[in-house]
Design an enzyme around this catalytic site. Structure first.
Site, PDB file in Angstrom:
ATOM      1  N   LYS A   1      12.606 -18.646  33.879  1.00  9.49           N
ATOM      2  CA  LYS A   1      11.735 -17.550  33.417  1.00  9.49           C
ATOM      3  C   LYS A   1      10.508 -17.481  34.328  1.00  9.49           C
ATOM      4  O   LYS A   1      10.046 -16.393  34.682  1.00  9.49           O
ATOM      5  CB  LYS A   1      11.327 -17.779  31.959  1.00  9.49           C
ATOM      6  CG  LYS A   1      10.641 -16.604  31.292  1.00  9.49           C
ATOM      7  CD  LYS A   1       9.140 -16.528  31.527  1.00  9.49           C
ATOM      8  CE  LYS A   1       8.507 -15.352  30.799  1.00  9.49           C
ATOM      9  NZ  LYS A   1       7.081 -15.216  31.076  1.00  9.49           N
TER      10      LYS A   1
ATOM     11  N   ASP B   1      15.863  -1.899  39.581  1.00  6.73           N
ATOM     12  CA  ASP B   1      16.483  -2.145  38.281  1.00  6.73           C
ATOM     13  C   ASP B   1      16.353  -3.624  37.937  1.00  6.73           C
ATOM     14  O   ASP B   1      17.136  -4.455  38.416  1.00  6.73           O
ATOM     15  CB  ASP B   1      17.959  -1.710  38.373  1.00  6.73           C
ATOM     16  CG  ASP B   1      18.705  -1.869  37.061  1.00  6.73           C
ATOM     17  OD1 ASP B   1      18.251  -2.636  36.190  1.00  6.73           O
ATOM     18  OD2 ASP B   1      19.767  -1.232  36.926  1.00  6.73           O
TER      19      ASP B   1
ATOM     20  N   GLU C   1       1.729  -9.785  32.032  1.00  7.91           N
ATOM     21  CA  GLU C   1       1.365 -11.169  31.697  1.00  7.91           C
ATOM     22  C   GLU C   1       0.232 -11.681  32.574  1.00  7.91           C
ATOM     23  O   GLU C   1       0.328 -11.634  33.804  1.00  7.91           O
ATOM     24  CB  GLU C   1       2.606 -12.068  31.850  1.00  7.91           C
ATOM     25  CG  GLU C   1       2.375 -13.487  31.384  1.00  7.91           C
ATOM     26  CD  GLU C   1       3.626 -14.364  31.441  1.00  7.91           C
ATOM     27  OE1 GLU C   1       4.754 -13.827  31.473  1.00  7.91           O
ATOM     28  OE2 GLU C   1       3.455 -15.593  31.470  1.00  7.91           O
TER      29      GLU C   1
ATOM     30  N   HIS D   1      -4.527 -20.876  32.144  1.00  5.47           N
ATOM     31  CA  HIS D   1      -4.331 -19.597  31.459  1.00  5.47           C
ATOM     32  C   HIS D   1      -5.514 -19.237  30.579  1.00  5.47           C
ATOM     33  O   HIS D   1      -5.617 -18.120  30.122  1.00  5.47           O
ATOM     34  CB  HIS D   1      -3.115 -19.700  30.519  1.00  5.47           C
ATOM     35  CG  HIS D   1      -1.818 -19.403  31.177  1.00  5.47           C
ATOM     36  ND1 HIS D   1      -0.958 -18.444  30.725  1.00  5.47           N
ATOM     37  CD2 HIS D   1      -1.227 -19.923  32.259  1.00  5.47           C
ATOM     38  CE1 HIS D   1       0.105 -18.401  31.486  1.00  5.47           C
ATOM     39  NE2 HIS D   1      -0.028 -19.296  32.415  1.00  5.47           N
TER      40      HIS D   1
HETATM   41  P1  NAD Z   1      22.092   6.317  44.419  1.00  9.47           P
HETATM   42  O1  NAD Z   1      23.501   6.698  44.199  1.00  9.47           O
HETATM   43  O2  NAD Z   1      21.043   7.188  43.838  1.00  9.47           O
HETATM   44  O3  NAD Z   1      21.820   6.205  46.000  1.00  9.47           O
HETATM   45  C1  NAD Z   1      22.700   5.563  46.852  1.00  9.47           C
HETATM   46  C2  NAD Z   1      23.269   6.526  47.844  1.00  9.47           C
HETATM   47  O4  NAD Z   1      22.250   6.931  48.765  1.00  9.47           O
HETATM   48  C3  NAD Z   1      24.349   5.930  48.711  1.00  9.47           C
HETATM   49  O5  NAD Z   1      25.571   5.994  48.029  1.00  9.47           O
HETATM   50  C4  NAD Z   1      24.290   6.799  49.965  1.00  9.47           C
HETATM   51  O6  NAD Z   1      25.140   7.898  49.835  1.00  9.47           O
HETATM   52  C5  NAD Z   1      22.854   7.292  50.002  1.00  9.47           C
HETATM   53  N1  NAD Z   1      22.036   6.710  51.099  1.00  9.47           N
HETATM   54  C6  NAD Z   1      21.138   7.390  51.865  1.00  9.47           C
HETATM   55  N2  NAD Z   1      20.547   6.571  52.740  1.00  9.47           N
HETATM   56  C7  NAD Z   1      21.055   5.334  52.554  1.00  9.47           C
HETATM   57  C8  NAD Z   1      20.826   4.065  53.173  1.00  9.47           C
HETATM   58  N3  NAD Z   1      19.951   3.872  54.160  1.00  9.47           N
HETATM   59  N4  NAD Z   1      21.495   3.000  52.686  1.00  9.47           N
HETATM   60  C9  NAD Z   1      22.374   3.156  51.674  1.00  9.47           C
HETATM   61  N5  NAD Z   1      22.661   4.325  51.075  1.00  9.47           N
HETATM   62  C10 NAD Z   1      21.998   5.429  51.509  1.00  9.47           C
HETATM   63  O7  NAD Z   1      21.741   4.864  43.932  1.00  9.47           O
HETATM   64  P2  NAD Z   1      22.558   3.500  43.867  1.00  9.47           P
HETATM   65  O8  NAD Z   1      21.761   2.521  44.668  1.00  9.47           O
HETATM   66  O9  NAD Z   1      24.006   3.662  44.199  1.00  9.47           O
HETATM   67  O10 NAD Z   1      22.434   3.141  42.312  1.00  9.47           O
HETATM   68  C11 NAD Z   1      21.278   2.603  41.773  1.00  9.47           C
HETATM   69  C12 NAD Z   1      21.054   3.066  40.362  1.00  9.47           C
HETATM   70  O11 NAD Z   1      22.180   2.770  39.544  1.00  9.47           O
HETATM   71  C13 NAD Z   1      19.894   2.375  39.726  1.00  9.47           C
HETATM   72  O12 NAD Z   1      19.067   3.358  39.149  1.00  9.47           O
HETATM   73  C14 NAD Z   1      20.529   1.521  38.628  1.00  9.47           C
HETATM   74  O13 NAD Z   1      19.630   1.365  37.543  1.00  9.47           O
HETATM   75  C15 NAD Z   1      21.726   2.311  38.268  1.00  9.47           C
HETATM   76  N6  NAD Z   1      22.868   1.625  37.609  1.00  9.47           N
HETATM   77  C16 NAD Z   1      22.989   0.271  37.535  1.00  9.47           C
HETATM   78  C17 NAD Z   1      24.115  -0.304  36.934  1.00  9.47           C
HETATM   79  C18 NAD Z   1      24.252  -1.802  36.916  1.00  9.47           C
HETATM   80  O14 NAD Z   1      23.461  -2.496  37.528  1.00  9.47           O
HETATM   81  N7  NAD Z   1      25.247  -2.364  36.220  1.00  9.47           N
HETATM   82  C19 NAD Z   1      25.107   0.526  36.431  1.00  9.47           C
HETATM   83  C20 NAD Z   1      24.981   1.909  36.538  1.00  9.47           C
HETATM   84  C21 NAD Z   1      23.861   2.446  37.139  1.00  9.47           C
END
Ligand code: NAD
Length: 422
Positions: free
Chosen positions: A260, A276, A82, A374
């Site tokens: 928004k 996300d 945008e 704009h």
């Molecule tokens: P992930 O599981 O890939 O990474 C997180 C993991 O990284 C932690 O569990 C830990 O084991 C490790 N880690 C290493 N260094 C760390 C640090 N400094 N701090 C914290 N953890 C560390 O990712 P995630 O963050 O658990 O999940 C994010 C993903 O899930 C996104 O891609 C999102 O789109 C997706 N997702 C979102 C939803 C929702 O929002 N409802 C549902 C399902 C999946």
């Protein structure tokens, strides 16, 4: 189109998939090439990130300037299609500097995992039984993610509520997980699934859903800034912004657009850093509606000196590890450019951008109206839509703006004239 039922589509290579859709969608060679171009994101990487990949969809990346946040300067990458958003954020940040920039803070990065328990004979009794077993529950959760625990995070607390639903009473158990530098969805979902059998045992009920909540009320980011009356353009502008805010606070039709505007800035940074944005959007709007009445994510007041004080508070579940943040090469470079060291610091920056964006929109609306600012950017899009080539765009824009008629038909007429076809 022939049938869209394509068996084994996911098993094919990217180029096989692309040829199929090219044929079915009547795409030219050039159009297929455009889709297939994944830029800096290697095709193999893209193919591993989601399913049925055929290419990628690039967005412009701008850098907002002038941001002073907690006494530190930041260059802020913003990915957005945008026009005006990056310019408006930079301009608002410049005005905020006169009042000392943005002060921002965050709560601990705690996410909520929900466990839904049904068919509980004594829901209130089960609730207390679950709360009594807090330590055992936390232990089961934390065994699942020793890495998170090593980084100082992990499951911290347990909450339980009995809610009335269309299917009768349910026991809803929350695990509160400090996710440190992760957004945390995978981490929390894994814990919620692991602890479900124990929750069934404790409650005597049956568990269905085990999933993170995007209403991240325990992971909030806040920002505030003072925009001096002088820097804004005088008393009338301050008054206009306060009137605009009062309108949004009282009327959901206006409030939707108000929020928004906030999300224009928030999403652009969330996307640029590979986070996300659906999670952030869901969190922001459900937080805005939490009191049962959809509210602005920002608040605007006047201080004793007549300056405008803006604040923002919203859930901010962003990470620096996990998801696309650590795999997308552009996201990685953007995080480096931004210079944030923790997910909480990123959350603070995003809150400041949301506040800046809202200020810029309200100021424009309360003064000249949004369209004037704009106009030339809008005219660029219209010129391109009308078919202007790169070396023709500026000339078309100039004439559209001078005539104050920003329409495709007029742009086409101007183009004909420029090309001597008129
Ligand atoms: P992930 O599981 O890939 O990474 C997180 C993991 O990284 C932690 O569990 C830990 O084991 C490790 N880690 C290493 N260094 C760390 C640090 N400094 N701090 C914290 N953890 C560390 O990712 P995630 O963050 O658990 O999940 C994010 C993903 O899930 C996104 O891609 C999102 O789109 C997706 N997702 C979102 C939803 C929702 O929002 N409802 C549902 C399902 C999946």
């Amino acid at each position: 189109m022939s049938t869209s039922e394509i068996s084994g589509f996911y098993k094919k290579t990217m180029s096989e998939r692309l040829s199929i859709v090219q044929r079915m969608g009547n795409l030219t060679e050039e159009e297929a090439r455009v889709i297939a171009n994944t830029g800096p994101l290697e095709a193999e990487m893209a193919d591993r990130m989601i399913e049925n990949v055929v290419g990628s969809m690039p967005l412009p990346l701008g850098v907002a300037v002038n941001f002073l946040i907690n006494d530190r300067d930041y260059l802020i990458p913003m990915a957005i299609e945008e026009p005006s958003v990056v310019a408006a954020a930079s301009n608002a940040a410049k005005i905020a500097r006169a009042g000392g920039g943005f002060r921002c803070e965050t709560t601990d990065p705690v996410m909520i995992g929900q466990i839904q328990v049904v068919d509980v004979a004594d829901p209130e009794g089960a609730k207390v039984a679950v709360l009594e077993a807090r330590e055992r529950i936390l232990e089961v959760c934390n065994e699942k993610d020793p890495v998170l625990v090593k980084f100082g995070g992990g499951a911290r607390d347990v909450e339980a509520r009995v809610i009335d639903t269309l299917q009768g009473p349910m026991l809803i158990v929350h695990i509160l997980v400090d996710c440190r530098d992760a957004m945390g969805a995978n981490a929390v979902n894994t814990m919620a699934e692991a602890v479900a059998p124990l929750v069934e045992e404790l409650s005597g009920g049956r568990v269905y859903l085990r999933i993170i909540s995007n209403l991240a009320v325990k992971r909030l980011a806040r920002a505030r800034a003072t925009f001096t009356e002088e820097a804004i353009g005088g008393k009338d502008v301050v008054e206009g912004i306060l009137q605009a805010y009062a309108f949004a606070a009282a009327d959901p039709y206006r409030c939707s657009t108000h929020n928004k505007g906030v999300m224009n800035g928030v999403d652009a940074v969330v996307i640029a850093t590979g986070n996300d944005w659906r999670a952030i959007e869901a969190g922001a709007h459900s937080y805005a509606a939490l009191g049962g009445h959809y509210k602005p994510l920002t608040a605007w007041e006047k201080d004793q000196k007549g300056n405008l004080v803006g604040t923002i508070e919203l859930p901010m579940a962003v990470g620096l590890v996990g998801g696309a943040t650590a795999t997308h090469p552009t996201a990685k470079a953007n995080v480096k450019l931004l210079g944030v060291k923790t997910a909480s610091e990123l959350a603070r920056v995003i809150a400041a951008v949301g506040l800046a964006q809202n200020f810029a929109a309200l100021r424009a609306l309360a003064t000249e109206g949004i369209q004037r600012g704009h106009m030339s950017l809008h005219a660029r899009n219209i010129a391109i839509m009308a078919g202007a080539k790169v070396d023709e765009v500026d000339r078309v824009v100039e004439r559209l703006v001078a005539q104050k008629v920003i329409r495709v038909d007029r742009a086409q007429e101007i183009l004909k004239d420029i090309r001597g076809e008129g």
